[in-house]
Design a protein around this motif. Structure first.
Motif, short mmCIF file in Angstrom:
data_model
loop_
_atom_site.label_atom_id
_atom_site.label_comp_id
_atom_site.label_asym_id
_atom_site.label_seq_id
_atom_site.Cartn_x
_atom_site.Cartn_y
_atom_site.Cartn_z
N LYS A 1 0.84 -1.20 0.00
CA LYS A 1 0.00 0.00 0.00
C LYS A 1 0.89 1.26 0.00
CE LYS A 1 -3.97 1.92 2.35
NZ LYS A 1 -4.21 2.32 3.72
N TYR A 2 1.95 1.21 0.77
CA TYR A 2 2.81 2.39 0.91
C TYR A 2 3.62 2.63 -0.36
CZ TYR A 2 6.07 5.68 3.02
OH TYR A 2 6.80 6.80 3.29
N PHE A 3 4.24 1.57 -0.89
CA PHE A 3 5.20 1.76 -2.00
C PHE A 3 4.61 1.50 -3.38
CE2 PHE A 3 8.31 1.24 1.46
CZ PHE A 3 9.18 2.29 1.17
N GLY A 4 3.44 0.84 -3.46
CA GLY A 4 2.85 0.54 -4.76
C GLY A 4 3.84 -0.23 -5.63
N ASP A 5 4.01 0.22 -6.89
CA ASP A 5 4.88 -0.55 -7.78
C ASP A 5 6.37 -0.29 -7.53
OD1 ASP A 5 5.09 1.93 -8.85
OD2 ASP A 5 4.19 1.43 -10.79
N MET A 6 6.68 0.49 -6.49
CA MET A 6 8.10 0.63 -6.13
C MET A 6 8.61 -0.56 -5.32
SD MET A 6 9.26 3.19 -7.59
CE MET A 6 10.86 3.56 -6.86
N VAL A 7 7.71 -1.45 -4.92
CA VAL A 7 8.18 -2.67 -4.23
C VAL A 7 8.72 -3.63 -5.28
CG1 VAL A 7 7.57 -4.55 -2.67
CG2 VAL A 7 6.30 -2.42 -2.58
N PHE A 8 9.91 -4.15 -5.06
CA PHE A 8 10.43 -5.16 -5.99
C PHE A 8 9.55 -6.40 -5.92
CE2 PHE A 8 14.34 -2.67 -5.33
CZ PHE A 8 14.76 -2.52 -6.65
N LYS A 9 9.32 -7.01 -7.09
CA LYS A 9 8.49 -8.22 -7.13
C LYS A 9 9.18 -9.36 -6.40
CE LYS A 9 5.68 -7.15 -11.04
NZ LYS A 9 6.28 -5.79 -11.18
N THR A 10 10.50 -9.38 -6.48
CA THR A 10 11.25 -10.41 -5.76
C THR A 10 11.20 -10.12 -4.27
OG1 THR A 10 12.78 -10.46 -7.60
CG2 THR A 10 13.45 -11.61 -5.58
N ILE A 11 10.83 -11.13 -3.52
CA ILE A 11 10.83 -11.01 -2.07
C ILE A 11 11.87 -11.97 -1.52
CG2 ILE A 11 9.41 -11.61 -0.05
CD1 ILE A 11 7.07 -10.35 -1.69
N ILE A 12 12.68 -11.48 -0.60
CA ILE A 12 13.70 -12.36 -0.02
C ILE A 12 13.06 -13.08 1.17
CG2 ILE A 12 16.03 -12.52 0.93
CD1 ILE A 12 15.94 -11.21 -1.90
N ARG A 13 12.90 -14.39 0.99
CA ARG A 13 12.27 -15.17 2.06
C ARG A 13 13.23 -15.39 3.22
NH1 ARG A 13 10.78 -19.85 -2.04
NH2 ARG A 13 12.48 -18.81 -3.15
N ARG A 14 12.64 -15.57 4.38
CA ARG A 14 13.46 -15.95 5.53
C ARG A 14 14.06 -17.32 5.25
NH1 ARG A 14 14.53 -14.38 10.49
NH2 ARG A 14 13.20 -12.56 10.48
N ASN A 15 15.35 -17.46 5.43
CA ASN A 15 16.01 -18.70 5.04
C ASN A 15 17.22 -18.93 5.94
OD1 ASN A 15 18.23 -19.57 2.36
ND2 ASN A 15 16.83 -20.94 3.39
N THR A 16 17.24 -20.08 6.62
CA THR A 16 18.32 -20.31 7.58
C THR A 16 19.68 -20.43 6.89
OG1 THR A 16 17.76 -22.64 7.51
CG2 THR A 16 16.94 -21.41 9.39
N THR A 17 19.69 -20.83 5.62
CA THR A 17 20.98 -20.94 4.91
C THR A 17 21.65 -19.56 4.81
OG1 THR A 17 19.92 -22.67 3.63
CG2 THR A 17 22.08 -21.97 2.89
N ILE A 18 20.83 -18.50 4.72
CA ILE A 18 21.41 -17.15 4.68
C ILE A 18 22.16 -16.88 5.98
CG2 ILE A 18 20.80 -14.69 4.76
CD1 ILE A 18 18.81 -15.13 2.59
#
Ligand code: ADP
Ligand code: MG
Length: 260
Positions: A205-222
């Motif tokens: 809602k805040y960023f509209g299309d300024m949000v990148f479509k890719t979302i970095i998921r929570r991942n223990t390997t990171i």
């Protein structure tokens, strides 16, 4: 050569993880990448170089405080196949010796980057968790774009974002920088949780299309990769962390190409 800062005045939102792993993904695509570690904590210095930040001979602090030192003398190559201008906590002391309001406190980095000409495809800057100060000002003055990493699961994720964007706009106007927001990158997201869903809605809602479509998921390997000073793709190329940062780096390049 495009210069992209990763900035958020909050700590722990994934700035360093995003800089390091985006840089690695770009280098895996045969691009020439330089990371400038502007956060004196030296986290990206440690992960990329796999060396204690205090072992580096020349740092961002030296670069910004010594007018005769060129950036090429500060660049080190790293096992991640990314070049790095390292830093450590001594950079605070070195920068504090600069006269207040001196041009070096604002344009030091921008001026030094002129020596690089076309040596790199991308320069990524890991910013300190600050809203003002000499280091963040140098980053803003030198950058073409900034990426705003936002922690996907924190209900406080958007708190202060207005203030941050306004502060960057002010410095941009004061310094004549052309910096523009490239987008908000949602990190550490667990979309299965209620909090994750709620926060994602608010971010959209805040960023509209300024949000990148890719979302970095929570991942223990990171987390494991960070703990062993590796990029996630070098630890496990099939992990969601590696796939997400590969997708993000592609999206980042495409966005930059679209914007020019
Ligand atoms: N996608 C992710 N999944 C799990 N842990 C993450 C993820 N991104 C970052 N982290 C962890 O969160 C912490 C903060 O990340 P970091 O990149 O250091 O943030 P910042 O540079 O903004 O302070 C680190 O311990 C890091 O390992
Ligand atoms: Mg950091």
């Amino acid at each position: 050569m495009k210069i992209v800062s990763f900035a958020n005045y909050k700590g722990g939102v994934g700035k360093t993880t995003s800089v390091v792993n985006t840089a690695r993904s770009l280098s895996q695509k045969e691009m020439k990448v330089l990371v400038i570690d502007l956060d004196p904590q030296g986290n990206s210095t440690l992960t990329l170089s796999r060396k204690n930040p205090f072992e580096h001979e020349k740092t961002v602090g030296d670069l910004l405080s010594d007018k005769d030192l060129s950036i090429k003398q500060c660049v080190v190559s790293t096992p991640a196949e990314v070049d790095l201008v390292p830093t450590n906590l001594n950079s605070y002391t070195l920068i504090s010796t600069l006269p207040p309001n001196s041009a070096k406190r604002i344009y030091g980095l921008k001026n030094k980057l002129r020596d690089l000409e076309k040596d790199y495809d991308y320069i990524l800057i890991d910013c300190p968790p600050q809203i003002e100060g000499s280091l963040i000002t140098n980053a803003i003055a030198a950058s073409d774009y900034y990426v705003l990493p936002i922690e996907g699961e924190s209900v406080y994720a958007l708190q202060g974002v207005d203030h941050l964007i306004q502060a960057i706009d002010l410095v941009r106007d004061d310094t004549g920088s052309g910096i523009r927001l490239l987008g908000a990158l949602v990190t550490m997201m667990d979309a299965r949780t209620k909090a994750g869903k709620t926060v994602m809605k608010a971010i959209d809602k805040y960023f509209g299309d300024m949000v990148f479509k890719t979302i970095i998921r929570r991942n223990t390997t990171i987390n494991k990769a960070n703990l062993s000073n590796r990029c996630v793709c070098d630890l496990d190329s099939k992990s969601s962390g590696c796939l997400d940062y590969q997708a993000f780096s592609k999206e980042m390049i495409d966005r930059i190409e679209d914007r020019g």
